[in-house]
Design a protein around this motif. Structure first.
Motif: not given
Lengths: 335, 335
Positions: B314-319
């Motif tokens: 999730d973090v990878i995709s939103k960042v």
């Protein structure tokens, strides 16, 4: 201490110059050649920079005026008729490879400006300072001895590149306060350290970066990690960088030294017809002496070997065995 | 320009000092704290260095006298009764983590000495110079403003470490001639650049080096390589470095910038209860503004985010999505 006035005399008394350097030129070679050429320009001398190798891609940005030529026989006449040949950043004739014959043949006055140990006597005068961490320092001092106003931005960029690359960003042995004072002066003349660093080191392509990653991840250790070495064989090279026969992997070998245990680091690079070995060391372990046993050479902490016609595994085993022996002697002498 | 005389006044007028810095201290934090402590020593002041984090292994060599303490509540009384608390190399209260409460509670006079942008106003006086490439430069100037003879070898070593590490070996933005003049001065006081570099960067273990290799070899690209990022998940970490929950992988992310195409580089590091993101950039792309959108912060070209309780993917995709948007805006503004 180099007699810079004597070099200036030679420059003033002559008109046509050839500047050359060693095979596979590094930042110190290219930067020193260009800074010297810019000086000759300002002295209204005629000159050509002629090298055996073409300029590595990451140093092309320095040569805005396309002053560097790759040697072929069409340059023979120019070299034959030159007044002076200046050999920069090397001290054994074999390092000019295809230019050896013409270098010997020309009646030009030949000088060396260099900082490597044990110069061969194949020139008329040798100007050497083995305490200098880069040949770029010597060119800086030479120009300054004439007129420091001649160190303009393009000269400063060339000299900064020479010094920064040959000192591993100011961290190898032989860094004195004076080196940083010189670098401060170069920056005050317009050099942008971030720009130069990015041009030299931060323009690689993803395939080469991935090859670096794989090479690091496969690092091998001997003697409880005192020896760390990496191997790039043809298969690995073809998988990641199929377009290139041979390229500068000098940066790779330094990773061996990042291990706490390591005293000697090595990279075995399988070339078309043999093996290139890059050697690095910590402390006072002399990789130049190790390299000399296989016909190579270099500095105390950085040296190289090039063995043509030999097989990768044979080279690895004989170089590693010799290193183990040398390391044992080194440790015995220390204790 | 910092009013060093004012800092000296505060030091002279008081007797008991606490020096502290941010979570996960880097070389600039530790080096600046120690150099300041050595200065207080010479001024015959009573002091303690108390940090939320313990000192990273590669900086322990600087603290020969074991002056740095890891905070626990047994230090509360000392901090409560101190005359002055000096916050070094950070400017937001949250960065002291477990020390936040006692930092707020103590009636000590509080000052910041720092070079980061946008200081929070949680102290009595802020001494900030955002043009300085390292807090170590400010401590150097402070000591020099009192008596340059106080810069002995151990102080020089601490300051050299601070400046060298925070400038990426003198290559990041904000390097001026003056920085190199200061470094020359530190070397003339006995600092050995090779020794310090090896201590800080060349004492890693083979497993961590192999993890670096694997991480580099798996680098991922977005937007034609303008974004390059690396991922270290728990599985990878456990395979190579099972003994450690979290460690300093700051050096890893810089490899993203070695690609010619890259403008923004990122490392996603899965921690026990969330994700740590390290951000780096070239040119003027502001990763600090990007980081701030996720509660992080930093400099123009180097910033960080720490997201607890969130999943890696999730973090990878939103960042990454936010980075793509920011990069598009950045490129539109440029053109």
């Amino acid at each position: 201490m180099i007699n810079y006035q004597r070099i200036l005399e030679i420059i003033k008394a002559n008109n046509v110059f050839v500047i050359t350097t060693h095979i596979n030129p590094d930042g110190d070679a290219i930067g020193s050649e260009l800074a010297l050429a810019y000086f000759l320009q300002k002295m209204n001398k005629e000159f050509k920079i002629i090298n055996h190798s073409s300029t590595p891609e990451n140093f092309v940005f320095l040569d805005q005026e396309n002053l560097i030529h790759k040697y072929d026989s069409s340059f023979d006449e120019y070299i034959m008729n030159a007044d002076v040949v200046i050999a920069v950043d090397f001290n054994t004739l074999g390092r000019v490879k295809s230019m050896m014959e013409i270098f010997k043949k020309t009646k030009a006055y030949k000088i060396i400006i260099d900082h490597h140990r044990n110069p061969q006597n194949f020139v008329d005068e040798i100007f050497s300072d083995v305490d200098a961490p880069a040949t770029g320092i010597l060119i800086y001092e030479l120009i300054k001895a004439y007129d420091s106003n001649f160190i303009d931005k393009k000269t400063a960029d060339a000299l900064y590149t020479a010094i920064m690359t040959d000192t591993g960003s100011f961290r190898f042995e032989r860094i004195t306060p004076e080196v940083h004072i010189i670098v401060a002066d170069l920056i005050s003349r317009g050099t942008n350290p971030t720009y130069i660093y990015n041009k030299v080191y931060n323009e690689i392509n993803p395939e080469k970066l991935r090859l670096l990653g794989v090479t690091i991840s496969n690092i091998k250790l001997e003697m409880d990690g005192k020896i760390a070495y990496m191997v790039i064989d043809r298969e690995l090279l073809k998988k990641y960088v199929p377009s290139e026969e041979e390229f500068d992997v000098d940066g790779f070998v330094n990773y061996c030294l990042s291990l706490k245990s390591t005293i000697v680091g090595m990279l075995f690079f399988e070339i078309k017809n043999g093996v290139k070995v890059s050697l690095r060391s910590k402390e006072k372990f002399p990789v130049n002496l190790l390299a000399e046993k296989f016909g190579g050479g270099g500095h105390l902490n950085a040296a190289g070997i090039r063995l043509e016609g030999e097989k990768l595994n044979d080279v690895i085993s004989k170089v590693i065995n010799q290193t183990i022996e040398d390391l044992k002697n080194y440790e015995r002498d220390l204790s």
